[in-house]
Design a protein around this motif. Structure first.
Motif, PDB file in Angstrom:
ATOM      1  N   ILE A 438       0.614  -1.194  -0.165  1.00 44.14           N
ATOM      2  CA  ILE A 438      -0.033  -0.200  -0.069  1.00 44.14           C
ATOM      3  C   ILE A 438       0.790   1.218  -0.036  1.00 44.14           C
ATOM      4  O   ILE A 438       2.019   1.256   0.404  1.00 44.14           O
ATOM      5  N   LYS A 439       0.343   2.433  -0.548  1.00 44.83           N
ATOM      6  CA  LYS A 439       1.084   3.645  -0.508  1.00 44.83           C
ATOM      7  C   LYS A 439       0.504   4.750   0.254  1.00 44.83           C
ATOM      8  O   LYS A 439      -0.731   4.618   0.233  1.00 44.83           O
ATOM      9  N   LEU A 440       1.162   5.396   1.047  1.00 46.33           N
ATOM     10  CA  LEU A 440       0.825   6.309   2.189  1.00 46.33           C
ATOM     11  C   LEU A 440       1.395   7.673   1.795  1.00 46.33           C
ATOM     12  O   LEU A 440       2.533   7.683   1.827  1.00 46.33           O
ATOM     13  N   ALA A 441       0.600   8.633   1.877  1.00 51.81           N
ATOM     14  CA  ALA A 441       1.285   9.993   1.786  1.00 51.81           C
ATOM     15  C   ALA A 441       1.394  10.756   3.038  1.00 51.81           C
ATOM     16  O   ALA A 441       0.431  10.703   3.571  1.00 51.81           O
ATOM     17  N   VAL A 442       2.436  11.228   3.248  1.00 49.90           N
ATOM     18  CA  VAL A 442       2.418  11.960   4.564  1.00 49.90           C
ATOM     19  C   VAL A 442       3.365  13.128   4.588  1.00 49.90           C
ATOM     20  O   VAL A 442       4.481  13.134   3.644  1.00 49.90           O
ATOM     21  N   THR A 443       2.997  14.462   5.088  1.00 51.92           N
ATOM     22  CA  THR A 443       3.584  15.355   5.231  1.00 51.92           C
ATOM     23  C   THR A 443       3.954  15.640   6.631  1.00 51.92           C
ATOM     24  O   THR A 443       3.309  15.606   7.365  1.00 51.92           O
ATOM     25  N   TYR A 444       5.399  15.917   6.714  1.00 53.44           N
ATOM     26  CA  TYR A 444       6.104  16.160   7.967  1.00 53.44           C
ATOM     27  C   TYR A 444       5.849  17.671   8.574  1.00 53.44           C
ATOM     28  O   TYR A 444       6.652  18.280   7.899  1.00 53.44           O
ATOM     29  N   ASP A 445       5.009  17.823   9.331  1.00 56.35           N
ATOM     30  CA  ASP A 445       4.992  19.326   9.930  1.00 56.35           C
ATOM     31  C   ASP A 445       6.039  19.537  10.760  1.00 56.35           C
ATOM     32  O   ASP A 445       6.590  18.703  11.099  1.00 56.35           O
ATOM     33  N   ASP A 446       6.092  20.845  11.331  1.00 58.60           N
ATOM     34  CA  ASP A 446       7.271  21.134  11.960  1.00 58.60           C
ATOM     35  C   ASP A 446       7.364  20.703  13.351  1.00 58.60           C
ATOM     36  O   ASP A 446       7.310  21.297  14.525  1.00 58.60           O
ATOM     37  N   ARG A 447       7.520  19.367  13.723  1.00 55.37           N
ATOM     38  CA  ARG A 447       7.607  18.657  14.924  1.00 55.37           C
ATOM     39  C   ARG A 447       8.606  17.577  14.701  1.00 55.37           C
ATOM     40  O   ARG A 447       8.600  16.415  14.547  1.00 55.37           O
ATOM     41  N   PRO A 448      10.071  18.256  14.750  1.00 54.88           N
ATOM     42  CA  PRO A 448      10.820  17.500  14.395  1.00 54.88           C
ATOM     43  C   PRO A 448      11.468  16.627  15.631  1.00 54.88           C
ATOM     44  O   PRO A 448      10.795  16.467  16.844  1.00 54.88           O
ATOM     45  N   GLY A 449      12.195  15.220  15.311  1.00 50.74           N
ATOM     46  CA  GLY A 449      12.274  14.254  16.474  1.00 50.74           C
ATOM     47  C   GLY A 449      12.330  12.947  15.989  1.00 50.74           C
ATOM     48  O   GLY A 449      12.402  12.648  14.594  1.00 50.74           O
ATOM     49  N   MET A 450      12.487  12.127  16.705  1.00 56.33           N
ATOM     50  CA  MET A 450      12.604  10.590  16.626  1.00 56.33           C
ATOM     51  C   MET A 450      11.408   9.970  16.626  1.00 56.33           C
ATOM     52  O   MET A 450      10.611   9.920  17.809  1.00 56.33           O
TER      53      MET A 450
END
Ligand code: C2O
Ligand code: CU
Length: 473
Positions: A438-450
């Protein structure tokens, strides 16, 4: 696979415990007056007078509760209740959780699905040190999204979740149309009990790990087959979360379909009709239902057998809730308003494709589950930049289903053309069928970290099907 739920039922039926409500024609309808407790979840008291701050205490401790009639179960619970108390807030509120660990082992709380700062994510040794026995930790973060979320430990989770540590968080949307339905939060789970009601520890042999820990007693809001009173003519809104370690729930109500209006991270862009919605561990559903029937009728919400790639006893259907239709006390529900919800499809034009293969390696007696062939503990983290988008290509290389969960961010499932599937939805957990990609689109908003990702069959996660994603500024 041990699915002894029907056996538990017939054993109890032999003692003619009418209110237990197993499907046996000789038992007759449950005696409602004898039902000791309502289906309602205990609310978590809000200790902060500020209307925009919800402040709760969650103390995890051993408790003795009656789950099977007349039997005492020693388990672990938050604030003395199973499930833990319902945290109720509205979008934009600040949530403060004072966690006290009165367990005999370290623990943390993970707030599943909430887009919070990384330091509040509750993953031991990654986002915080584990809270030792007798210790405490203060979590505090804003609630950016409306929806149904949940909390659970992220340390020794097969044992701790299996012992009763989980609860729901309902975040209201202040702008939502009124009167969608009479609302009930349903926390679906299960627990492994012996005939005396004692908790059975999880099995760790290879077959049991592959199957995942399914409890033999199915629970709805911590109760066996409870009853929900529904007024005739009133639409119901069911907010469901699957807090089980491994069990999937394929919902069915004879003669009825459901209107799905939301999933993990709030409402869909458009409602859709569903007949047998499937709820994998970690997932949530927001369903509307028009119960047919007159006062005195009852309807059974059940979970149909769902094999997950395992061999399965075809008769094992689990009873969840009896809807008891009662005479109307309120006017009939108004016609359903339009329920479109503006969600923006994630633009994947410049997204990087990142392969996450869910793998399993069985050599003789040893079993390793992993990501891209490597158990989570040995794998280097994936990397992404704040503000960027990825297409996660999740490949299930095994003959079993796995619910894939990403911490901290929502994703949108893509269709065959590579664009976000309609209706649009915000998911954090999704079932990946056997030998499927399956394919999932994700945008990383401004919450850096592990941030962690893993299979939400907790036995699989602990066997290595977990990984890290480092989101960097
Ligand atoms: Cu509910 Cu790491 O998960
Ligand atoms: Cu799995």
């Amino acid at each position: 696979m041990a699915r002894v739920y029907p056996a538990v039922c017939s054993a109890l039926a032999a003692f003619s415990l009418g209110s237990f409500g197993c499907a046996s024609p000789s038992l007759g309808p449950p005696d409602t007056s004898a039902k000791p407790a309502s289906i309602e979840l205990a609310p978590a008291p809000d200790l902060d007078p500020d209307p925009n701050v919800v402040s709760v205490v969650l103390r995890a401790a051993a408790e003795r509760l009656e789950l099977l009639p007349g039997k005492t179960t020693t388990l672990e619970a938050y604030a003395g209740t199973l499930p833990g108390p319902l945290i109720h807030a509205k979008r934009g509120d600040r949530l403060q959780v004072h966690f006290e660990n009165a367990l005999a082992e370290p623990s943390t709380i993970h707030f599943h699905g909430i887009r919070l700062p990384n330091a509040m994510d509750g993953v031991p040794d990654v986002t915080q040190p584990a809270v030792p026995p007798g210790g405490s930790f203060d979590y505090a973060f804003d609630l950016p999204d409306a929806g149904l979320f949940w909390y659970h430990p992220h340390d020794d989770s097969v044992v701790q979740v299996g012992s009763g540590l989980y609860g729901a968080i309902l975040v209201d949307d202040p702008n939502e149309p009124a009167e969608l339905g009479d609302e009930t939060v349903l926390v679906l789970s299960d627990i492994s009990l012996d005939d005396n009601g004692a908790l059975v520890p999880p099995a760790t042999d290879m077959d049991s790990v592959i199957a995942g820990s399914e409890g033999n007693v199915v629970l709805v809001n911590g109760r066996v087959h409870p009853e929900l009173r529904v007024q005739s003519g009133r639409r119901q809104r069911l907010r469901l979360v699957n807090a089980a370690r491994a069990r999937y729930f394929s919902l069915s109500l004879a003669g009825h379909g459901f209107l799905q209006i939301g999933s993990d991270g709030g409402r869909l862009s458009e409602p859709r009709s569903v007949q047998n919605p499937l709820l994998a561990p970690g997932e949530r559903l927001d369903l509307l239902l028009d119960p047919l029937g007159a006062a005195g009728d009852s309807l059974e919400l059940v979970a149909l057998p769902y094999a997950r790639g395992l061999s399965l006893d075809p008769s094992s259907e689990a009873e969840l809730v009896t809807f008891r239709v009662v005479a109307p006390e309120s006017p009939p529900s108004p016609a359903l308003p339009a329920l479109t919800n503006t969600l923006t499809p994630i633009d994947t034009t410049n997204a990087e494709a990142v392969t996450i293969a869910l793998t399993m390696d069985q050599q003789g007696d040893s079993l390793t589950m992993g990501i891209n062939g490597v158990p989570g503990s040995d794998a280097p983290p994936l990397h992404a930049l704040v503000g960027s988008s990825d297409v996660l290509v999740v490949q299930n290389m095994t003959p079993y289903n796995h619910p894939f969960h990403l911490h901290g961010f929502f994703f949108q499932p893509l269709d065959e053309t590579g664009t976000p599937a309609q209706p649009l939805m915000q998911k954090d957990t999704i079932d990946v069928p056997p030998i499927t990609q399956i394919k999932l689109a994700v945008t990383y908003d401004d919450r850096p970290g592990m941030w962690m990702f893993h299979c939400h069959i907790l036995d699989h996660a602990e066997a290595g099907m977990m990984g890290m994603l480092h989101v960097m500024e």
